[in-house]
Scaffold this motif. Structure first.
Motif, PDB file in Angstrom:
ATOM      1  N   LEU A  47       0.780  -1.143   0.053  1.00  0.00           N
ATOM      2  CA  LEU A  47      -0.106  -0.018   0.002  1.00  0.00           C
ATOM      3  C   LEU A  47       0.860   1.298  -0.050  1.00  0.00           C
ATOM      4  CD1 LEU A  47      -2.949  -1.019   2.442  1.00  0.00           C
ATOM      5  CD2 LEU A  47      -3.182  -0.581   0.236  1.00  0.00           C
ATOM      6  N   LEU A  48       1.969   1.056   0.734  1.00  0.00           N
ATOM      7  CA  LEU A  48       2.864   2.346   0.977  1.00  0.00           C
ATOM      8  C   LEU A  48       3.571   2.539  -0.391  1.00  0.00           C
ATOM      9  CD1 LEU A  48       4.068   4.397   2.952  1.00  0.00           C
ATOM     10  CD2 LEU A  48       5.928   2.647   3.237  1.00  0.00           C
ATOM     11  N   PHE A  49       3.972   1.397  -1.120  1.00  0.00           N
ATOM     12  CA  PHE A  49       4.553   1.812  -2.305  1.00  0.00           C
ATOM     13  C   PHE A  49       3.774   2.234  -3.384  1.00  0.00           C
ATOM     14  CE2 PHE A  49       8.663  -1.072  -2.463  1.00  0.00           C
ATOM     15  CZ  PHE A  49       9.026  -0.494  -1.078  1.00  0.00           C
ATOM     16  N   ASN A  94      -4.367  -9.250  -6.442  1.00  0.00           N
ATOM     17  CA  ASN A  94      -5.449  -9.446  -7.434  1.00  0.00           C
ATOM     18  C   ASN A  94      -6.519  -8.360  -6.877  1.00  0.00           C
ATOM     19  OD1 ASN A  94      -8.073  -9.981  -8.843  1.00  0.00           O
ATOM     20  ND2 ASN A  94      -6.779 -11.526  -9.903  1.00  0.00           N
ATOM     21  N   TYR A  95      -6.857  -8.434  -5.778  1.00  0.00           N
ATOM     22  CA  TYR A  95      -7.982  -7.329  -5.406  1.00  0.00           C
ATOM     23  C   TYR A  95      -7.681  -5.986  -5.154  1.00  0.00           C
ATOM     24  CZ  TYR A  95     -11.865  -5.950  -2.394  1.00  0.00           C
ATOM     25  OH  TYR A  95     -12.939  -5.163  -1.885  1.00  0.00           O
ATOM     26  N   ALA A  96      -6.416  -5.705  -4.604  1.00  0.00           N
ATOM     27  CA  ALA A  96      -6.103  -4.562  -3.888  1.00  0.00           C
ATOM     28  C   ALA A  96      -4.907  -3.676  -4.874  1.00  0.00           C
ATOM     29  CB  ALA A  96      -5.447  -4.294  -2.691  1.00  0.00           C
ATOM     30  N   PHE A  97      -4.266  -4.545  -5.612  1.00  0.00           N
ATOM     31  CA  PHE A  97      -3.217  -3.990  -6.600  1.00  0.00           C
ATOM     32  C   PHE A  97      -2.962  -4.132  -7.786  1.00  0.00           C
ATOM     33  CE2 PHE A  97      -1.976  -4.912  -2.140  1.00  0.00           C
ATOM     34  CZ  PHE A  97      -1.470  -3.940  -1.458  1.00  0.00           C
ATOM     35  N   THR A  98      -4.358  -4.302  -8.642  1.00  0.00           N
ATOM     36  CA  THR A  98      -4.384  -4.820  -9.934  1.00  0.00           C
ATOM     37  C   THR A  98      -5.638  -4.110 -10.329  1.00  0.00           C
ATOM     38  OG1 THR A  98      -3.208  -6.963  -9.733  1.00  0.00           O
ATOM     39  CG2 THR A  98      -4.201  -6.471 -11.704  1.00  0.00           C
ATOM     40  N   GLU A 118       3.835   5.660  -5.405  1.00  0.00           N
ATOM     41  CA  GLU A 118       3.301   5.484  -6.553  1.00  0.00           C
ATOM     42  C   GLU A 118       4.232   4.451  -7.558  1.00  0.00           C
ATOM     43  OE1 GLU A 118       2.828   9.074  -8.673  1.00  0.00           O
ATOM     44  OE2 GLU A 118       0.910   9.682  -7.511  1.00  0.00           O
ATOM     45  N   VAL A 119       4.841   3.539  -6.742  1.00  0.00           N
ATOM     46  CA  VAL A 119       5.548   2.300  -7.556  1.00  0.00           C
ATOM     47  C   VAL A 119       4.457   1.131  -7.496  1.00  0.00           C
ATOM     48  CG1 VAL A 119       7.551   0.942  -7.036  1.00  0.00           C
ATOM     49  CG2 VAL A 119       7.604   3.179  -6.261  1.00  0.00           C
ATOM     50  N   TYR A 120       4.317   0.630  -8.663  1.00  0.00           N
ATOM     51  CA  TYR A 120       3.298  -0.354  -9.035  1.00  0.00           C
ATOM     52  C   TYR A 120       4.040  -1.986  -9.399  1.00  0.00           C
ATOM     53  CZ  TYR A 120       0.310   3.807  -9.254  1.00  0.00           C
ATOM     54  OH  TYR A 120      -0.138   4.632  -9.267  1.00  0.00           O
ATOM     55  N   GLU A 121       5.399  -1.710  -9.941  1.00  0.00           N
ATOM     56  CA  GLU A 121       6.110  -2.924 -10.219  1.00  0.00           C
ATOM     57  C   GLU A 121       6.559  -3.982  -9.157  1.00  0.00           C
ATOM     58  OE1 GLU A 121       7.080   0.093 -10.735  1.00  0.00           O
ATOM     59  OE2 GLU A 121       6.515   0.474 -12.858  1.00  0.00           O
ATOM     60  N   HIS A 122       6.633  -3.575  -8.123  1.00  0.00           N
ATOM     61  CA  HIS A 122       7.251  -4.319  -7.091  1.00  0.00           C
ATOM     62  C   HIS A 122       6.435  -5.056  -6.055  1.00  0.00           C
ATOM     63  CE1 HIS A 122      10.951  -3.192  -8.865  1.00  0.00           C
ATOM     64  NE2 HIS A 122      10.866  -2.038  -8.488  1.00  0.00           N
TER      65      HIS A 122
END
Length: 355
Positions: free
Chosen positions: A26-28, A71-75, A33-37
Motif C-alpha cells: 500500500l505504501l509503495f 489481485n484485489y487491492a493492487f491490480t 506510486e511504485v506499482y512494479e514490485h
C-alpha cells in the motif's frame, strides 16, 4: 499443549508477515506510486512464511492469500477480483511454487536436524552404557571376591584381616551407591522427571553442609575454605548443588595424583557467585578436558591423574545440574600445576534498607 502453541505461533507468523507485506505494498503504490514490485513483496513474504513455519500448509495458504491480495487491492480494476488476467495467474503460480519448494527444503532440513539430534542422543546413551559397565564391573568384582574369601576362609582369618576385607567391601558399596545417585540425577534431569526448584539458600550454610558430608567420606582430607565476608544468598536446589561440589571434591581426591592441598573458594562478582574447587595435583590430560563434562568414556590410561576407576559420570552430572540452574561449568589446568573447576550461579539481591 505444545502442538496448540505451535499452531498459534505459525498462524501469528503468517498473519503478521502477510500484514506487513500488504502494508508495504500500500505504501509503495499509493504514497510512492511504485506499482512494479508489489508482487515481489508478496513472493518474499510467502518465502519467509514457508521458512519460519512448520510443514507446507501455511506457506501454500499464504501463497493463495497473497495472490488474492495482489489481485484485489493492487491490480486494475482495483478492489475487484479478476483471475482472467495472465499476470495474476502467473504471480499466483510463482508464489505457490516458492511456498512448496521452500517448505520442502525447510522440512527436509528440520528432519535432518532431528535425526542428527537423535543420533547424538543415541551416541551419548552408548557412551554412558560403556562408562557404567566399565565403572561398575571393578567394584562389583571386588565385592564378590572379598565376600567369597570371607565366607570360605572365615575360620582361619584373623580379626584384622576380616576388618580389612569388610572395610573394602563397605568402601566399594558406598562408591556404588554414589554412582547410582549420580546416574539417577543425570537421567532424571535430562528426561524432565526432576524439576529444579530453587529456594533462597545462605552460602555459608550450604558450604557447612558440604564440608560435613565430605568429611564423613574422607576424614583425612583437609579442604581449605574461603568465602565472602558478606552474607550471600543464592536461589538454588541446595541438595543438587551440594552433589556438584562433593562430586568435584571427590574427583580431586581420587584423581589428583600428588595433591597436597585442596581448596574451595567462593567469590561474588556482580550478580554471580563464582565457585572454584582447586587442587595442586598432577592436572588433567588436555585431551580429556575436551570431553570432561560429557560422560564420554575414556580408558583409565588416557587420564593424566587417574589413580582410580572413573569415566567422568560424576562430572557429567555436575554439568547437567549447573546447566539446569542456568549456569555454566568449566575446568582448566593451572600453570603452576593442578586443576581448577569453576561454575557460576546467580545471587539474590539483599535489601539492607531499614525503616
Amino acid at each position: 499443549m505444545k502442538k496448540s502453541s505451535r499452531y498459534i505461533k505459525d498462524i501469528l507468523i503468517m498473519s503478521i508477515l502477510l500484514g506487513i507485506a500488504f502494508g508495504i505494498s500500500l505504501l509503495f503504490q499509493y504514497v510512492f506510486e511504485v506499482y512494479e514490485h508489489v508482487t515481489t513483496i508478496f513472493v518474499f513474504a510467502v518465502f519467509l512464511i514457508s521458512l519460519f513455519t512448520n510443514g507446507y500448509v501455511y506457506g501454500i495458504l499464504s501463497a493463495f492469500a497473497g495472490t488474492i491480495a495482489v489481485n484485489y487491492a493492487f491490480t486494475f480494476p482495483y478492489f475487484a477480483l479478476n483471475f482472467t488476467i495472465p499476470v495474476n495467474l502467473i504471480s499466483g503460480m510463482i508464489m505457490i511454487a516458492v511456498a512448496v519448494l521452500t517448505s520442502a527444503l525447510t522440512t527436509k532440513l528440520k528432519r535432518h536436524e532431528a535425526m542428527k539430534a537423535e543420533s547424538e542422543k543415541e551416541r551419548m546413551r552408548a557412551n554412558l552404557l560403556r562408562a557404567v559397565s566399565h565403572d561398575l564391573r571393578t567394584p562389583l568384582t571386588t565385592i564378590y571376591g572379598s565376600s567369597t574369601t570371607l565366607l570360605e576362609n572365615n575360620e582361619v582369618m584373623t580379626a584384622e584381616q576380616k576388618e580389612k576385607i569388610i572395610t573394602g567391601i563397605k568402601e566399594d558399596s558406598e562408591w556404588l551407591v554414589r554412582m547410582v545417585e549420580n546416574l539417577l540425577s543425570i537421567t532424571g534431569i535430562d528426561s524432565g522427571q526432576i524439576k529444579i526448584i530453587k529456594t533462597s539458600t545462605v552460602l555459608d550454610e550450604l558450604i557447612d553442609s558440604v564440608v560435613l558430608k565430605f568429611k564423613k567420606r574422607y576424614p583425612a582430607q583437609k579442604v581449605e575454605i574461603k568465602l565472602p565476608e558478606d552474607v550471600t544468598i543464592i536461589p538454588m536446589d541446595a541438595i543438587l548443588i551440594e552433589q556438584v561440589i562433593i562430586n568435584i571434591l571427590e574427583n580431586a581426591v581420587q584423581h589428583a595424583k600428588g595433591m597436597t592441598g585442596l581448596f574451595l573458594r567462593v567469590s561474588v562478582v556482580g550478580n554471580s557467585a563464582v565457585f572454584e574447587i582447586e587442587d595442586n595435583g598432577c592436572g588433567i590430560n588436555p585431551k580429556r578436558l575436551e570431553t570432561l563434562f560429557t560422560g564420554y568414556y575414556t580408558s583409565e590410561n588416557d587420564v593424566a591423574d587417574g589413580k582410580k576407576r572413573n569415566a567422568g559420570i560424576g562430572l557429567s552430572v555436575c554439568a547437567t545440574i549447573i546447566k539446569a540452574h542456568g549456569g555454566d561449568i568449566k575446568a582448566e589446568n593451572k600453570k603452576t600445576g593442578g586443576a581448577v573447576f569453576r561454575f557460576c550461579l546467580d545471587t539474590e539481591r539483599i535489601n539492607y534498607d531499614t525503616e
